[in-house]
Design an enzyme around this catalytic site. Structure first.
Site, PDB file in Angstrom:
ATOM      1  N   LEU A 159      83.127  -8.624  29.447  1.00 22.77           N
ATOM      2  CA  LEU A 159      82.393  -7.612  28.701  1.00 22.77           C
ATOM      3  C   LEU A 159      82.506  -6.301  29.468  1.00 22.77           C
ATOM      4  O   LEU A 159      82.534  -6.297  30.709  1.00 22.77           O
ATOM      5  CB  LEU A 159      80.911  -7.991  28.563  1.00 22.77           C
ATOM      6  N   ASP A 160      82.574  -5.174  28.747  1.00 24.36           N
ATOM      7  CA  ASP A 160      82.556  -3.884  29.420  1.00 24.36           C
ATOM      8  C   ASP A 160      81.327  -3.797  30.316  1.00 24.36           C
ATOM      9  O   ASP A 160      80.280  -4.395  30.023  1.00 24.36           O
ATOM     10  CB  ASP A 160      82.494  -2.744  28.398  1.00 24.36           C
ATOM     11  N   MET A 161      81.427  -3.031  31.372  1.00 26.39           N
ATOM     12  CA  MET A 161      80.312  -2.894  32.297  1.00 26.39           C
ATOM     13  C   MET A 161      79.027  -2.465  31.570  1.00 26.39           C
ATOM     14  O   MET A 161      77.937  -2.967  31.862  1.00 26.39           O
ATOM     15  CB  MET A 161      80.642  -1.863  33.383  1.00 26.39           C
ATOM     16  N   SER A 162      79.158  -1.553  30.603  1.00 20.73           N
ATOM     17  CA  SER A 162      77.978  -1.020  29.929  1.00 20.73           C
ATOM     18  C   SER A 162      77.458  -1.925  28.822  1.00 20.73           C
ATOM     19  O   SER A 162      76.387  -1.664  28.278  1.00 20.73           O
ATOM     20  CB  SER A 162      78.295   0.368  29.357  1.00 20.73           C
ATOM     21  N   THR A 163      78.193  -2.969  28.465  1.00 24.04           N
ATOM     22  CA  THR A 163      77.789  -3.882  27.398  1.00 24.04           C
ATOM     23  C   THR A 163      77.000  -5.041  27.981  1.00 24.04           C
ATOM     24  O   THR A 163      77.391  -5.632  28.986  1.00 24.04           O
ATOM     25  CB  THR A 163      79.027  -4.422  26.659  1.00 24.04           C
TER      26      THR A 163
END
Length: 559
Positions: A406-410
């Site tokens: 998952l993206d860091m911000s997700t």
């Protein structure tokens, strides 16, 4: 001795020096300071009302129009006044010089400059090249060769067919006379038939040889023209390269201590080694260069997009964006030397104090609820990640652990494995796209329609990583299903089902005009930064690799 600064615009009412930030903001990842917002608001008001020049920014939705990136730099002049400078990236209204904006670092459009003379040489070569490429002699030579090749193929094919037919007829004659003629006469017949066969084969070889000689002559004639075309193209390439390199050498950038470096020198240290096209023309380098040359102390800066978005990138009218990395990062890396600049926030671990929640665990796999702003795997500058924490928690686990990312911000559900065999089996499910994932996202905007599918091919933005752009030529297939599940004011809550798993796929598909045209709330790359990115992987379904049972897990979220 510093020069006068006619493009300095003082704030009215004046701004006390005590209100200034202690350090310049980091230009590649930071929210604009209130003073930069004030300067940008004044510039945007001027863009909306000025009549000194004309440019179609594409508002609202004009076909063929395109917006422009603008920048402001808050500065303090030698008299202690606080004001700002304004700049635009590239050219605007076919000009490098417009009232109220700082000039370019180097003006390639100046009438008495070497670029104009070099451009005339290139244009002269282009004219000669175009004349030669469109000449009737070249067209006639090319057509003569094509016609001859067609005729040669036809005649040779006909000759080969005749040879095969004659061979069959000789066989018929031979068989018909085999029992009728005396042995001596039959031997004479076979000898005659053999001579006939040899003669026809020689005739075919003579025909092929004749055509080869004729075609060689026609190719040589054509080569005299195509060789000239190739020579002119090479001359143009060499001249253009030399001209571009000389232009790059004219872009000389100062740092805060007065040290100067040109573009070739700056980019020699990068992976590309040579400057990309347009390097030095962005707003940020223009602003700093003007400030240094005129004795103005940089305080804070910001860049915003004004007008219609390009077809491939995602640029929202009025939104603020960081400086681009491909062109500006090497240049600003030099220009910011000697200034007190805020630290790069990307070097700070945003996951400090955050914990992983275990949703499911058995002997083979682990399902966690990853908080937002935590890496799935170690990054270039930050090691703390789901992988590292799982490795520490399960030191005897074998295999890669992480199955997907998952993206860091997700935030949301992330699947890990404890052994190689389980990892292999789950990876196979991901490869076959039998793993189902559903995300929930809060969008900044009113989405048209209730559900659908987005097909927008994606690739990395080579000049501004990690941003992704839509590219129908080189992009990889990216598909997302979506459905609206709620609306409140000017925001829309949606479910997203990614069919493919491209980098930033959901973020781009949400923000792009060809997608939902509504960026995810808190998206600092394709929308507007906020306290968090409102994107959450809330549901996942797969076949358990050990029990072979279908399983599904859900972790809801409140944005």
């Amino acid at each position: 001795m510093t020069e006068a600064a006619p493009q300095f615009i003082p704030f009215q009412p004046p701004v006390p020096l005590a209100e200034l930030p202690p350090r310049l903001n980091y230009p590649f990842h930071s929210a604009p300071h209130p003073l930069a917002l004030r300067a940008a608001a004044e510039l945007q008001q001027r863009l909306s009302t000025q009549t000194d020049w004309s440019y179609d920014f594409g508002q609202p939705g004009a076909i063929g129009a395109q917006g422009k990136m603008f920048g402001v730099l808050v500065v303090v002049n030698p008299a202690g006044e606080v004001g700002y400078l304004a700049a635009f990236s590239g050219k605007l209204a076919d000009s490098n010089h417009l009232p109220g904006f700082v000039p370019p670092v180097y003006d390639v459009l100046q009438e008495d400059g070497f670029y104009k003379a070099g451009e005339q040489e290139v244009n002269a070569l282009n004219a000669r090249l175009e004349a030669l490429e469109n000449s009737p002699e070249l067209a006639a030579a090319r057509q003569a060769l094509l016609d001859a090749e067609d005729q040669a193929a036809t005649e040779i094919a006909a000759e080969k067919a005749a040879l095969k037919s004659a061979k069959r007829q000789r066989a018929v004659r031979r068989d018909a006379q085999r029992d009728l003629l005396p042995p001596t006469d039959f031997q004479q017949l076979e000898a005659a038939l053999a001579r006939e066969s040899v003669g026809q084969h020689f005739a075919l070889k003579d025909l092929v040889r004749a055509w080869e000689q004729r075609l060689a002559t026609l190719r040589a004639t054509l080569q005299t023209y195509t060789g000239q075309v190739a020579d002119l193209r090479e001359q143009r390439k060499v001249l253009s390269h030399a001209l571009q390199h000389r232009i790059f050498e004219q872009y000389r950038f100062l740092d805060a201590e007065g040290r100067e470096r040109d573009l070739p020198d700056i980019f020699r240290e990068t992976i590309f080694q040579t400057p990309p096209a347009g390097a030095g023309e962005c707003a940020a380098p223009k602003l700093l260069q003007y400030a240094y040359r005129h004795g103005l102390r940089p305080v804070t800066m910001a860049e915003f997009w004004w007008g219609q978005s390009p077809a491939s990138e995602i640029r929202k009218h009025g939104n603020f964006y960081p400086a681009c990395r491909g062109k500006c990062e090497p240049i600003l890396g030099h220009m910011l030397q000697g200034l007190s600049v805020e630290p790069n926030p990307l070097l700070q671990n945003p996951a400090v104090g955050k914990s992983l929640t275990v949703v499911y665990e058995d002997d083979d796999l682990l399902l966690v609820n990853k908080p937002h702003e935590m890496l799935s795997v170690p990054g270039k500058n930050i090691e703390d990640s789901v992988w590292l924490r799982a490795k520490k928690r399960y030191p005897s686990a074998t295999g890669p652990l992480i199955v997907h990312r998952l993206d860091m911000s997700t935030s949301g559900l992330l699947l890990l494995t404890k052994n190689k065999e389980t990892h292999k089996l789950l990876q196979h499910q991901f490869f076959k796209r039998s793993v189902q994932k559903r995300y929930i996202a809060l969008l900044e905007g009113v989405v048209d329609g209730e559900e659908g599918t987005i097909d927008l091919p994606l690739r990395g933005d080579l000049e501004d990583r990690p941003r992704q752009i839509v590219c129908t030529t080189h992009g990889k297939t990216a598909r997302t299903h979506w459905k609206v599940i709620g609306r409140e004011g000017k925001r829309t809550l949606v479910h997203l089902w990614p069919v493919t798993g491209r980098t930033h796929q959901l973020r781009v598909h949400a923000a792009h005009p060809g997608g939902l045209n509504a960026p995810i709330v808190g998206d600092d790359l394709y929308g507007v930064a906020a306290s968090r990115l409102c994107l959450h992987a809330e549901w996942i379904a797969f076949t358990h690799p050990t029990t072979r049972q279908a399983v599904a897990f859900e972790v809801p979220v409140i944005f």
